[in-house]
Design an enzyme around this catalytic site. Structure first.
Site, short mmCIF file in Angstrom:
data_model
loop_
_atom_site.label_atom_id
_atom_site.label_comp_id
_atom_site.label_asym_id
_atom_site.label_seq_id
_atom_site.Cartn_x
_atom_site.Cartn_y
_atom_site.Cartn_z
N ARG A 268 115.60 28.35 47.76
CA ARG A 268 115.44 28.28 46.30
C ARG A 268 116.74 27.80 45.67
O ARG A 268 117.81 28.22 46.11
CB ARG A 268 115.13 29.69 45.74
CG ARG A 268 113.73 30.15 46.00
CD ARG A 268 113.63 31.64 45.81
NE ARG A 268 114.32 32.36 46.89
CZ ARG A 268 114.39 33.67 46.99
NH1 ARG A 268 113.85 34.43 46.07
NH2 ARG A 268 115.01 34.25 47.99
N ALA B 61 105.58 36.91 34.27
CA ALA B 61 104.93 36.00 33.33
C ALA B 61 105.99 35.31 32.48
O ALA B 61 107.07 35.86 32.26
CB ALA B 61 103.97 36.78 32.45
N LYS C 175 115.32 27.32 35.58
CA LYS C 175 115.52 28.73 35.91
C LYS C 175 117.02 29.00 35.90
O LYS C 175 117.81 28.05 35.84
CB LYS C 175 114.89 29.07 37.26
CG LYS C 175 115.57 28.40 38.45
CD LYS C 175 114.93 28.92 39.72
CE LYS C 175 115.86 28.72 40.90
NZ LYS C 175 115.35 29.34 42.11
N CYS D 277 110.23 21.32 42.76
CA CYS D 277 109.35 21.60 43.90
C CYS D 277 107.92 21.95 43.51
O CYS D 277 106.99 21.23 43.88
CB CYS D 277 109.94 22.73 44.73
SG CYS D 277 111.61 22.34 45.26
C1 UGA Z 1 110.75 26.96 45.23
C2 UGA Z 1 110.37 27.99 46.29
O1 UGA Z 1 110.56 29.31 45.79
C3 UGA Z 1 111.19 27.82 47.56
O2 UGA Z 1 110.75 28.72 48.56
C4 UGA Z 1 111.04 26.37 48.05
O3 UGA Z 1 111.84 26.13 49.20
C5 UGA Z 1 111.44 25.42 46.96
O4 UGA Z 1 110.62 25.65 45.79
C6 UGA Z 1 111.25 24.02 47.48
O5 UGA Z 1 110.12 23.66 47.81
O6 UGA Z 1 112.25 23.32 47.70
P1 UGA Z 1 112.73 26.76 43.41
O7 UGA Z 1 111.91 25.67 42.81
O8 UGA Z 1 114.17 26.53 43.66
O9 UGA Z 1 112.10 27.20 44.85
O10 UGA Z 1 112.65 28.00 42.43
P2 UGA Z 1 111.79 29.34 42.28
O11 UGA Z 1 112.71 30.48 42.23
O12 UGA Z 1 110.70 29.41 43.25
O13 UGA Z 1 111.18 29.14 40.81
C7 UGA Z 1 110.31 28.07 40.50
C8 UGA Z 1 109.80 28.20 39.09
O14 UGA Z 1 108.89 29.29 38.98
C9 UGA Z 1 110.89 28.47 38.04
O15 UGA Z 1 110.63 27.67 36.90
C10 UGA Z 1 110.74 29.94 37.72
O16 UGA Z 1 111.15 30.27 36.42
C11 UGA Z 1 109.24 30.11 37.87
N1 UGA Z 1 108.83 31.51 38.16
C12 UGA Z 1 109.18 32.09 39.34
C13 UGA Z 1 108.06 32.21 37.23
O17 UGA Z 1 107.73 31.69 36.14
N2 UGA Z 1 107.68 33.50 37.51
C14 UGA Z 1 108.01 34.10 38.69
O18 UGA Z 1 107.61 35.29 38.88
C15 UGA Z 1 108.79 33.39 39.62
#
Ligand code: UGA
Length: 472
Positions: free
Chosen positions: A179, A277, A345, A285
């Site tokens: 991440r 939420a 994020k 990604c």
């Molecule tokens: C994501 C995956 O979590 C990784 O496992 C993966 O390796 C990566 O994509 C990739 O394919 O390279 P990332 O995009 O860095 O990682 O970030 P995340 O922490 O997963 O968050 C993604 C989005 O979802 C953000 O906008 C975050 O705010 C949102 N999110 C996450 C929510 O709205 N609610 C949540 O409960 C969790």
């Protein structure tokens, strides 16, 4: 092949993007010798000087140590790097094409370059997220190229004893699960390592490579490994869109999403992660991979209904804060709206597919004055959405605002004093797009609080509840 536990290997990583740079740096810190090959000359110069073009906690420090110990180096010359390497990682981009499919141009170019330059055996590890069947295609492509060079390879004495030039290159798919914002931690402590190969030689080398990592290893075929990557991101995106829909329903029915998510998460079949939420997912990604997975399904003649809904719900969710603003302000024209957080994020300067872009564009289109602040992503955001005024601090952004909208849960925003926010503002609306502020404290400061799926605050009722809890 015998597993060579703890042994240092010679590695080449192609592509100094997020995955390549962090993977190469961490592998060098494990004691392997790593050359990262990057074509972009400006980026190469920056990296060679020990500077990192992205914001990722701890990366510049670790890279500095690796450069100092000479375990890590950068180069633009793939052919020379291939002369040394035992394991070659492909970490080039696979951006979305206009139809949502993954653009494989960079992966194909790299495959051709390898087929043209290879003179010694390597394990070629594809880390880029690629559609199911791509690693098989890369393998066929490289092998065909090597067969065309059979005579040249024979003259060099590079043909394996078996006489099969194909054995010079074993192609493996090994998905990346890191991440942004916690890439180093995720690389050192992954939930799992997935290795897509049927080659014993390749498996032996990769187990040596990852010997310092304590994580379950799943060995499977290349297509299943490719599917695991898309399915994992698709499922996490589904969780987010699902909880966002529940949040919207909570708001319509008087329930509170934080308690609902907590109550759901206590069931370990559901789990409490990825149930926050908010204003929707963004980044490089989830948006790209969900669209690519949908395209993969369409190409295979399968209608992936849930995934289509996940994408649509996310697009709608990004506009939820506009709906909330509309409920409180009769007209957005000439209103001053402060956006706190522009990155997709926290702990990153990445704004790719960030909800902030959609929110800002809509506000500007409606004639609002938009001012944004982000601890790291302001520069990237200003280039993407020029009409937004960038503030140097949250306090500055808030000054004179009719409404404040929190879009990214940076730690520094959690410490903002509601009464100070109120004092700086012209209006009194605070939209908490990530549900991280305390509605009661915000309301006590005289602000009108709106979260995503939060129950409206009744200060009298909250006081009674508190007293009741204290008595128990
Ligand atoms: C994501 C995956 O979590 C990784 O496992 C993966 O390796 C990566 O994509 C990739 O394919 O390279 P990332 O995009 O860095 O990682 O970030 P995340 O922490 O997963 O968050 C993604 C989005 O979802 C953000 O906008 C975050 O705010 C949102 N999110 C996450 C929510 O709205 N609610 C949540 O409960 C969790």
């Amino acid at each position: 092949m015998q597993e060579r536990s703890g042994e240092a290997l010679r590695i080449c990583v192609i592509g100094a993007g997020y995955v390549g740079l962090t993977t190469g740096t961490v592998l060098a810190s494990f004691g392997h010798t790593v050359t990262i090959v990057e074509k972009d000359q400006a980026k190469l110069e920056l990296l060679t000087a020990g500077r990192v073009p992205i914001f990722e906690p701890g990366l510049e420090e670790l890279m500095g140590e690796d450069l100092e110990s000479k375990r890590l180096s950068f180069s633009s010359d793939l052919a020379s790097a291939l002369e040394e390497a035992e394991v070659v990682f492909v970490a080039v981009g696979t951006p979305s094409s206009t139809d949502g499919s993954a653009d494989l141009g960079a992966v194909e170019n790299v495959s051709d370059e390898i087929a043209r330059a290879l003179r010694r055996p390597i394990v070629l590890v594809i880390k880029s997220t690629v559609p199911i069947g791509t690693s098989d295609a890369v393998s066929r492509r490289v092998h065909a190229g090597l067969r065309r060079r059979s005579d040249e390879l024979a003259a060099l004495g590079a043909v394996p004893d078996s006489g099969r030039v194909e054995e010079l290159c074993d192609v493996v798919f090994c998905p990346e699960f890191l991440r942004e914002g916690r890439a180093l931690l995720d690389l050192v402590h992954p939930h799992r390592i997935v290795i897509g190969t049927r080659s014993v030689r390749a498996l032996g080398l990769l187990k040596t490579l990852f010997a310092s990592i304590d994580a379950p290893i799943l060995v499977t075929d290349r297509r299943s490994a490719e599917a695991i990557k898309y399915a994992s991101n698709g499922f996490l995106a589904t969780k987010i869109s699902f909880i966002n829909e529940i949040a919207n329903l909570c708001e319509a029915t008087g329930a509170d999403i934080l308690d609902v998510a907590k109550g759901m998460g206590l069931d370990d079949r559901i789990g409490d992660r990825f149930l926050q939420a908010g204003v929707g997912y963004g980044g490089s990604c989830f948006p790209k991979d969900t669209k690519a997975l949908l395209h993969i399904a369409e190409t295979a003649g399968y209608e992936f209904e849930i995934l289509r809904a996940v994408i649509d719900v996310n697009e709608r969710q990004k506009r939820r804060v506009i709906e909330l603003l509309d409920e409180h302000l009769d007209d957005l024209a000439r209103r001053k709206i402060a956006l706190l957080g522009l990155a997709f994020k926290p702990e990153t300067d990445d704004i790719r597919e960030a909800p902030s872009i959609v929110v800002a564009a809509e506000l500007l289109a409606r004639g609002a004055e938009v001012v944004g602040y982000d601890p790291q992503a302001a520069g990237n955001f200003a280039n993407e959405v020029p009409g937004v005024r960038i503030a140097e601090s949250a306090e500055e952004a808030i000054q004179g605002a009719d409404a404040v909208v929190l879009l990214t849960e940076w730690r520094e925003f959690l410490g903002l004093e509601p009464s100070a926010i109120k004092l700086g503002m012209r209006g009194d609306i605070l939209i908490d797009g990530r549900n991280v502020l305390d509605p009661e404290r915000v309301s006590q400061a005289g602000l009108r609080y709106r979260g995503i799926g939060r129950r409206a605050v009744d200060l009298g009722e909250a006081q009674e509840l508190r007293e009741g809890r204290e008595r128990c």
